[in-house]
Design an enzyme around this catalytic site. Structure first.
Site, PDB file in Angstrom:
ATOM      1  N   ASP A   9       0.833  -1.076  -0.023  1.00 31.87           N
ATOM      2  CA  ASP A   9       0.026  -0.256   0.041  1.00 31.87           C
ATOM      3  C   ASP A   9       0.990   1.173   0.010  1.00 31.87           C
ATOM      4  O   ASP A   9       1.760   1.241   0.488  1.00 31.87           O
ATOM      5  CB  ASP A   9      -1.041   0.024   1.313  1.00 31.87           C
ATOM      6  N   ASP A  11      -0.126   4.638   0.983  1.00 29.55           N
ATOM      7  CA  ASP A  11      -0.169   5.723   2.078  1.00 29.55           C
ATOM      8  C   ASP A  11       0.065   4.968   3.262  1.00 29.55           C
ATOM      9  O   ASP A  11      -0.861   4.153   3.662  1.00 29.55           O
ATOM     10  CB  ASP A  11      -1.450   6.458   2.114  1.00 29.55           C
ATOM     11  N   GLY A  44      -5.891   2.943  -3.095  1.00 29.04           N
ATOM     12  CA  GLY A  44      -7.182   3.307  -3.336  1.00 29.04           C
ATOM     13  C   GLY A  44      -7.284   4.802  -4.171  1.00 29.04           C
ATOM     14  O   GLY A  44      -8.174   5.220  -4.626  1.00 29.04           O
TER      15      GLY A  44
END
Length: 89
Positions: A9, A11, A44
């Site tokens: 991921d 962040d 995302g």
């Protein structure tokens, strides 16, 4: 065929609180790509919000991937069965 892959991921995992990749992390990720491991950045974020990190980690050079909320994007690799879902950077 076996794949050895690291999925990260962005962040809060890949980046610091300043949204930067630390020098040690960058060095380690470049080294594992050099050894032939796949690196996938997952987020995302839309694809455009990930390009900066993909360039910094030289994902295109090693044929690695982005996994976004919008689509599964690839920098180079085209030999996968879901080819129609890939977006070349």
């Amino acid at each position: 065929m076996d794949y050895q892959m690291l999925v990260l991921d962005i962040d809060g995992t890949l980046t610091t609180s300043k949204k930067e990749i630390s020098p040690a992390t960058k060095e380690a990720l470049l080294a594992i790509q050099e050894e032939g491991y796949y690196v996938v950045l997952a987020s995302g974020r839309p694809t455009g919000g990930m390009i900066r990190y993909a360039k910094e980690l030289q994902l295109k050079k090693y044929g690695n991937y982005l996994l976004t909320v919008q689509e599964l994007s690839t920098v180079k690799h085209k030999k996968l069965s879901m080819k129609k879902h890939f977006l070349k950077m």
